[in-house]
Design a protein around this motif. Structure first.
Motif, short mmCIF file in Angstrom:
data_model
loop_
_atom_site.label_atom_id
_atom_site.label_comp_id
_atom_site.label_asym_id
_atom_site.label_seq_id
_atom_site.Cartn_x
_atom_site.Cartn_y
_atom_site.Cartn_z
N GLU A 95 -37.03 30.65 43.72
CA GLU A 95 -36.25 30.89 44.91
C GLU A 95 -35.30 29.73 45.20
OE1 GLU A 95 -39.45 31.33 44.66
OE2 GLU A 95 -39.78 33.45 45.07
N LEU A 96 -35.76 28.48 44.99
CA LEU A 96 -34.91 27.32 45.21
C LEU A 96 -33.77 27.27 44.21
CD1 LEU A 96 -37.57 24.54 45.97
CD2 LEU A 96 -36.04 25.69 47.59
N ARG A 97 -34.06 27.55 42.96
CA ARG A 97 -33.02 27.53 41.94
C ARG A 97 -31.99 28.64 42.17
NH1 ARG A 97 -30.37 24.03 39.05
NH2 ARG A 97 -32.35 22.90 39.06
N TRP A 98 -32.46 29.84 42.53
CA TRP A 98 -31.52 30.93 42.83
C TRP A 98 -30.66 30.57 44.03
CZ3 TRP A 98 -29.86 34.37 39.74
CH2 TRP A 98 -30.68 34.96 38.79
N SER A 99 -31.25 29.92 45.03
CA SER A 99 -30.48 29.49 46.21
C SER A 99 -29.41 28.48 45.81
CB SER A 99 -31.43 28.89 47.25
OG SER A 99 -30.72 28.39 48.35
N PHE A 100 -29.76 27.55 44.93
CA PHE A 100 -28.81 26.56 44.43
C PHE A 100 -27.66 27.25 43.69
CE2 PHE A 100 -27.50 23.86 40.82
CZ PHE A 100 -26.94 22.81 41.52
#
Length: 246
Positions: A30-35
């Motif tokens: 989720e963090l990587r997709w948000s980035f």
């Protein structure tokens, strides 16, 4: 009214959101997709600003005539052309400082957009449109391919040294061509080689976006991919313009 099929769709969407971008991903997807979404949002704003500034320069002939027909205009144009490079220095120091990083990014984008607009000012609109369409198709195709390849464990980090060396040769060849013009054929070859190099950089920087950039490096990720796209557009524009004149 919800049914089992509706809940199943929600479950599938959540599963897709949790799916790693690449195998053995240690961080939260989720963090990587948000980035990734943040970087592409910034790039979209940069491209919209570039189109707006470029359209202004092309649509208002006195602007382009001033920069091409007067000594003061040429001096100002050279100054504007160096602004993006000068902006990268403070941006390297303040890339985590809000809102200074966004202000520097805006200066970088607008100044570079102005030089792009001047490159298009004396080019046929049909050629500009062709270059825009080609650039969009190539960027989308290479981006989708890189995400697909990364999800299957392919890595493109090895391209870094080769692309850097090729870009250095391209820059030297460009200076040689300025001092000793070699004709339309060499311009066409130069443009084709440049297009291949920047296609490689799109794959390389997209792979870095997926795997290597940290969350506080979104400015650098945006700058890298934005430069790849702009340079690809300019090389394609050069190829099409040379083909039209030749």
């Amino acid at each position: 009214m919800w049914n089992n099929q509706g809940f199943g769709k929600i479950g599938a969407d959540l599963e897709n959101q949790r799916k790693p971008l690449y195998p053995m991903m240690a961080e939260s997807p989720e963090l990587r997709w948000s980035f990734v979404r943040k970087v592409y949002s910034i790039i979209a704003i940069q491209l919209i600003a570039t189109i707006a500034v470029g359209y202004f320069v092309v649509a208002v002939p006195p602007v382009a005539n001033f920069f091409s027909n007067s000594g003061v205009g040429v001096a100002v144009y050279i100054l504007i052309a160096f602004v993006p490079f000068l902006t990268l220095c403070p941006l390297a120091y303040y890339y985590q400082s809000h809102p200074v990083n966004y202000i520097l990014l805006a200066i970088f984008t607008i100044s570079l957009a102005f030089t792009v607009g001047l490159s298009c000012a004396f080019t046929d609109e049909k050629i500009i449109l062709q270059a825009v369409i080609l650039t969009a198709v190539v960027v989308i195709a290479l981006t989708l391919y890189t995400f697909w390849a990364a999800s299957r464990g392919h890595d493109f980090n090895f391209l870094g040294p080769f692309l850097f060396g090729a870009l250095f040769v391209l820059i030297v060849f460009g200076f040689i061509q300025i001092l000793f013009p070699l004709g339309s054929l060499s311009t066409m070859i130069y443009g084709c080689i440049g297009a291949i190099i920047f296609c490689g950089y799109i794959v390389y920087d997209t792979d870095n976006l997926i795997k290597r950039y940290s969350y506080d490096e979104f400015i650098w990720a945006s700058v890298s991919l934005y430069l790849d796209i702009i340079n690809l557009f300019l090389t394609l524009l050069s190829i099409l313009r040379t083909a039209e004149d030749g």
